[in-house]
Design a protein around this motif. Structure first.
Motif, PDB file in Angstrom:
ATOM      1  N   ALA A 253     -45.616  57.643 -73.362  1.00  0.00           N
ATOM      2  CA  ALA A 253     -45.166  58.383 -74.753  1.00  0.00           C
ATOM      3  C   ALA A 253     -44.109  57.325 -75.475  1.00  0.00           C
ATOM      4  CB  ALA A 253     -44.411  59.597 -74.526  1.00  0.00           C
ATOM      5  N   ASN A 254     -44.028  57.244 -76.920  1.00  0.00           N
ATOM      6  CA  ASN A 254     -43.339  56.266 -77.588  1.00  0.00           C
ATOM      7  C   ASN A 254     -41.824  56.635 -77.365  1.00  0.00           C
ATOM      8  OD1 ASN A 254     -43.125  54.135 -79.223  1.00  0.00           O
ATOM      9  ND2 ASN A 254     -43.986  54.947 -81.010  1.00  0.00           N
ATOM     10  N   VAL A 255     -41.379  56.278 -76.499  1.00  0.00           N
ATOM     11  CA  VAL A 255     -39.980  56.396 -76.103  1.00  0.00           C
ATOM     12  C   VAL A 255     -39.172  55.256 -75.605  1.00  0.00           C
ATOM     13  CG1 VAL A 255     -38.282  57.897 -74.602  1.00  0.00           C
ATOM     14  CG2 VAL A 255     -40.554  58.868 -75.073  1.00  0.00           C
ATOM     15  N   GLU A 256     -37.768  55.302 -76.185  1.00  0.00           N
ATOM     16  CA  GLU A 256     -36.883  54.120 -75.738  1.00  0.00           C
ATOM     17  C   GLU A 256     -35.758  54.830 -75.278  1.00  0.00           C
ATOM     18  OE1 GLU A 256     -36.999  50.999 -75.824  1.00  0.00           O
ATOM     19  OE2 GLU A 256     -38.847  50.598 -77.050  1.00  0.00           O
ATOM     20  N   VAL A 257     -35.246  54.314 -73.944  1.00  0.00           N
ATOM     21  CA  VAL A 257     -33.915  54.764 -73.500  1.00  0.00           C
ATOM     22  C   VAL A 257     -33.131  53.461 -73.340  1.00  0.00           C
ATOM     23  CG1 VAL A 257     -32.800  55.987 -71.602  1.00  0.00           C
ATOM     24  CG2 VAL A 257     -35.041  56.502 -72.210  1.00  0.00           C
ATOM     25  N   ARG A 258     -31.955  52.989 -73.854  1.00  0.00           N
ATOM     26  CA  ARG A 258     -31.262  51.877 -73.926  1.00  0.00           C
ATOM     27  C   ARG A 258     -29.659  52.230 -73.553  1.00  0.00           C
ATOM     28  NH1 ARG A 258     -34.045  47.240 -76.574  1.00  0.00           N
ATOM     29  NH2 ARG A 258     -36.286  48.229 -76.657  1.00  0.00           N
ATOM     30  N   MET A 259     -29.342  51.304 -72.880  1.00  0.00           N
ATOM     31  CA  MET A 259     -27.851  51.525 -72.708  1.00  0.00           C
ATOM     32  C   MET A 259     -27.112  50.603 -73.757  1.00  0.00           C
ATOM     33  SD  MET A 259     -27.685  50.206 -68.695  1.00  0.00           S
ATOM     34  CE  MET A 259     -25.927  50.149 -68.649  1.00  0.00           C
ATOM     35  N   ILE A 260     -26.051  51.556 -74.353  1.00  0.00           N
ATOM     36  CA  ILE A 260     -25.314  51.063 -75.332  1.00  0.00           C
ATOM     37  C   ILE A 260     -23.887  51.242 -75.214  1.00  0.00           C
ATOM     38  CG2 ILE A 260     -27.060  51.241 -77.082  1.00  0.00           C
ATOM     39  CD1 ILE A 260     -25.612  53.698 -78.049  1.00  0.00           C
ATOM     40  N   ASP A 261     -22.974  50.530 -75.810  1.00  0.00           N
ATOM     41  CA  ASP A 261     -21.424  50.771 -76.064  1.00  0.00           C
ATOM     42  C   ASP A 261     -20.585  50.266 -74.827  1.00  0.00           C
ATOM     43  OD1 ASP A 261     -21.820  51.970 -78.528  1.00  0.00           O
ATOM     44  OD2 ASP A 261     -21.744  54.047 -77.761  1.00  0.00           O
ATOM     45  N   PHE A 262     -20.245  48.908 -74.903  1.00  0.00           N
ATOM     46  CA  PHE A 262     -19.789  48.497 -73.634  1.00  0.00           C
ATOM     47  C   PHE A 262     -18.559  47.805 -73.885  1.00  0.00           C
ATOM     48  CE2 PHE A 262     -24.436  47.630 -73.948  1.00  0.00           C
ATOM     49  CZ  PHE A 262     -24.733  48.389 -72.747  1.00  0.00           C
ATOM     50  N   ALA A 263     -17.440  48.620 -74.510  1.00  0.00           N
ATOM     51  CA  ALA A 263     -16.115  48.122 -74.768  1.00  0.00           C
ATOM     52  C   ALA A 263     -15.331  48.527 -73.556  1.00  0.00           C
ATOM     53  CB  ALA A 263     -15.540  49.094 -76.076  1.00  0.00           C
ATOM     54  N   HIS A 264     -15.891  49.203 -72.541  1.00  0.00           N
ATOM     55  CA  HIS A 264     -15.024  49.440 -71.228  1.00  0.00           C
ATOM     56  C   HIS A 264     -15.859  49.165 -70.080  1.00  0.00           C
ATOM     57  CE1 HIS A 264     -12.024  51.610 -73.546  1.00  0.00           C
ATOM     58  NE2 HIS A 264     -12.994  52.009 -74.368  1.00  0.00           N
ATOM     59  N   VAL A 265     -16.570  47.848 -69.855  1.00  0.00           N
ATOM     60  CA  VAL A 265     -17.318  47.332 -68.796  1.00  0.00           C
ATOM     61  C   VAL A 265     -16.360  46.456 -68.207  1.00  0.00           C
ATOM     62  CG1 VAL A 265     -19.147  46.478 -67.929  1.00  0.00           C
ATOM     63  CG2 VAL A 265     -19.252  47.514 -70.135  1.00  0.00           C
ATOM     64  N   PHE A 266     -16.127  46.775 -66.769  1.00  0.00           N
ATOM     65  CA  PHE A 266     -15.036  45.901 -65.947  1.00  0.00           C
ATOM     66  C   PHE A 266     -15.994  45.307 -64.881  1.00  0.00           C
ATOM     67  CE2 PHE A 266     -12.726  48.672 -68.508  1.00  0.00           C
ATOM     68  CZ  PHE A 266     -11.655  47.883 -68.888  1.00  0.00           C
ATOM     69  N   PRO A 267     -15.629  43.922 -64.262  1.00  0.00           N
ATOM     70  CA  PRO A 267     -15.918  43.605 -63.360  1.00  0.00           C
ATOM     71  C   PRO A 267     -15.722  44.382 -61.881  1.00  0.00           C
ATOM     72  CG  PRO A 267     -14.189  42.132 -63.752  1.00  0.00           C
ATOM     73  CD  PRO A 267     -14.533  43.293 -64.963  1.00  0.00           C
ATOM     74  N   SER A 268     -16.386  44.489 -60.693  1.00  0.00           N
ATOM     75  CA  SER A 268     -16.169  45.415 -59.817  1.00  0.00           C
ATOM     76  C   SER A 268     -16.738  44.685 -58.699  1.00  0.00           C
ATOM     77  CB  SER A 268     -16.867  46.680 -60.215  1.00  0.00           C
ATOM     78  OG  SER A 268     -17.287  47.390 -58.897  1.00  0.00           O
ATOM     79  N   ASN A 269     -16.687  45.334 -57.466  1.00  0.00           N
ATOM     80  CA  ASN A 269     -17.112  45.119 -56.207  1.00  0.00           C
ATOM     81  C   ASN A 269     -17.729  46.087 -55.592  1.00  0.00           C
ATOM     82  OD1 ASN A 269     -14.819  45.988 -55.293  1.00  0.00           O
ATOM     83  ND2 ASN A 269     -13.827  43.951 -54.773  1.00  0.00           N
ATOM     84  N   THR A 270     -18.033  47.134 -56.102  1.00  0.00           N
ATOM     85  CA  THR A 270     -18.550  48.176 -55.649  1.00  0.00           C
ATOM     86  C   THR A 270     -19.533  48.787 -56.513  1.00  0.00           C
ATOM     87  OG1 THR A 270     -17.055  49.843 -56.687  1.00  0.00           O
ATOM     88  CG2 THR A 270     -16.294  48.925 -54.630  1.00  0.00           C
ATOM     89  N   LYS A 271     -20.289  49.800 -56.097  1.00  0.00           N
ATOM     90  CA  LYS A 271     -21.262  50.481 -56.824  1.00  0.00           C
ATOM     91  C   LYS A 271     -20.465  51.278 -57.875  1.00  0.00           C
ATOM     92  CE  LYS A 271     -25.114  51.765 -53.630  1.00  0.00           C
ATOM     93  NZ  LYS A 271     -26.308  52.624 -53.288  1.00  0.00           N
ATOM     94  N   ASP A 272     -21.201  51.655 -59.194  1.00  0.00           N
ATOM     95  CA  ASP A 272     -20.574  52.405 -60.214  1.00  0.00           C
ATOM     96  C   ASP A 272     -20.924  53.887 -59.831  1.00  0.00           C
ATOM     97  OD1 ASP A 272     -19.588  53.719 -62.317  1.00  0.00           O
ATOM     98  OD2 ASP A 272     -20.516  52.008 -63.779  1.00  0.00           O
ATOM     99  N   GLU A 273     -20.310  54.486 -58.846  1.00  0.00           N
ATOM    100  CA  GLU A 273     -20.604  55.894 -58.574  1.00  0.00           C
ATOM    101  C   GLU A 273     -20.437  57.114 -59.386  1.00  0.00           C
ATOM    102  OE1 GLU A 273     -22.133  56.100 -55.769  1.00  0.00           O
ATOM    103  OE2 GLU A 273     -21.463  54.614 -54.399  1.00  0.00           O
TER     104      GLU A 273
END
Length: 362
Positions: free
Chosen positions: A323-343
């Protein structure tokens, strides 16, 4: 939709998103630069690109060189009547460095974030019946509770005539791909980040899935697709495929032949899509079919399906999406390096998938 996302639409097919004040704006810019670095060879970041808008660097207006904008792909551009929903994902919409005040402010905005794991920030849905858009702002999503969130989200998939189950199914598949990415990475954590859902609301471009022939048989084929004569003709927006004595099938793809061939060239390198589908456009203006699912049996005859198959088989891969559908991630003003899964994000994705699945199954 520019207002929905707080961005400017540029005629060149991109959107301009003004950089937020520090530290948020520079952090978002740094995130895009890292993911889209031409020297990047980290397979996790390379795969992440599939789920983001394309990034074209930054831009400043000549008149205001200190105003910086991110130049991003306009995910809505290829749609005729784009239906758009913005869903914030995660259990916390404040980042690990937030002040007590900021935490308090974010929690009080939507106390159910922890429990539900997502929040509808806004939506814009095209209703075929009234030829108009219905919009919901941030207050709509915040009014949703555990009990009403399912109905609240199902509103996005309703055309005014029927529930677009094709779109829900395609959305679930796309969110599941993003979930798989999150399950496999431990280098980034995302707070107050969103998923943007976009699908085609117009029934001038309804997707029919060939992978489910029984579905096609149940639905039948609308009479707008059948007409007498057996001339093979090409005009600006209709490609007619010859059929037997029962007439011909008129199948229109995109906005014209030039675009069709451009797609075809582009698609030749991407033949691995397994799902076949066809964007079938109504050649008359009188809306022969009113919805994606409400077509009667009587217009189906034995020769239509084999002919459709012929059409589907020769489609460029791009038009073969389910189906003609898009799902995209947006808005990354609060993305941080990590060493764990993003639970927290994973919790939100799983719950969102559960809700979408419930809407589909009901």
């Amino acid at each position: 939709n520019a207002s929905l996302a707080g961005i400017l639409q540029h005629p060149d097919g991109t959107v301009l998103k003004q950089l937020q004040p520090p530290p948020r704006g520079p952090r978002e810019q740094e995130f895009y630069n890292k993911v889209y670095d031409s020297d990047c060879c980290d397979s996790i970041l390379l795969e992440l690109r599939e789920y983001l808008p394309k990034y074209f660097g930054v831009w400043s207006p000549p008149t205001a060189p200190n105003d910086t904008y991110l130049k991003l792909e306009d995910v809505t551009r290829k749609f005729n009547k784009p239906c758009i929903m913005d869903v914030k994902i995660g259990q916390k919409s404040y980042d690990p460095y937030a002040s007590a005040e900021k935490i308090q402010q974010q929690v009080s905005k939507y106390p159910l974030m922890e429990e539900i794991g997502f929040l509808v920030l806004g939506m814009r849905v095209y209703h075929v019946s009234s030829d108009s858009y219905e919009t919901q702002n941030q207050h709509y999503g915040r009014s949703l509770t555990k009990e009403t969130v399912k109905d609240g989200i199902s509103k996005f998939f309703h055309s005014g005539y029927c529930l677009r189950k094709d779109v829900i199914a395609a959305s679930i598949q796309k969110v599941e791909k993003i979930l798989e990415w999150f399950e496999g990475q431990t280098q980034l954590n995302f707070y107050a980040s969103s998923l943007l859902f976009v699908y085609e609301g117009s029934c001038q471009a309804t997707t029919m899935r060939l992978s489910d022939v029984t579905l096609a048989e149940k639905r039948g084929v609308p009479k707008g697709l059948l007409s007498g004569g057996d001339v093979l003709e090409y005009n600006n927006n209709i490609h007619v495929i010859n059929s037997t004595e029962n007439g011909k099938i008129e199948a229109s793809v995109g906005k014209g032949l030039s675009k069709f061939y451009a797609l075809h060239k582009k698609a030749c390198s991407k033949r691995h899509h397994s799902q076949l589908s066809l964007k079938v456009e109504n050649s008359e203006q009188d809306n022969v079919w009113k919805t994606s699912t409400c077509i009667t049996q009587e217009h189906l005859n034995g020769n239509v399906l084999p002919q459709l198959e012929k059409v589907f088989y020769h489609m460029p891969a791009e038009t073969k999406e389910s189906a003609n559908v898009e799902v995209r991630m947006i808005d990354f003003a609060h993305v941080f390096p990590s060493n764990t899964k993003d639970e927290g994000y994973i919790y939100g994705l799983k719950n969102l998938i559960t809700v979408l699945q419930n809407i589909l199954d009901n």
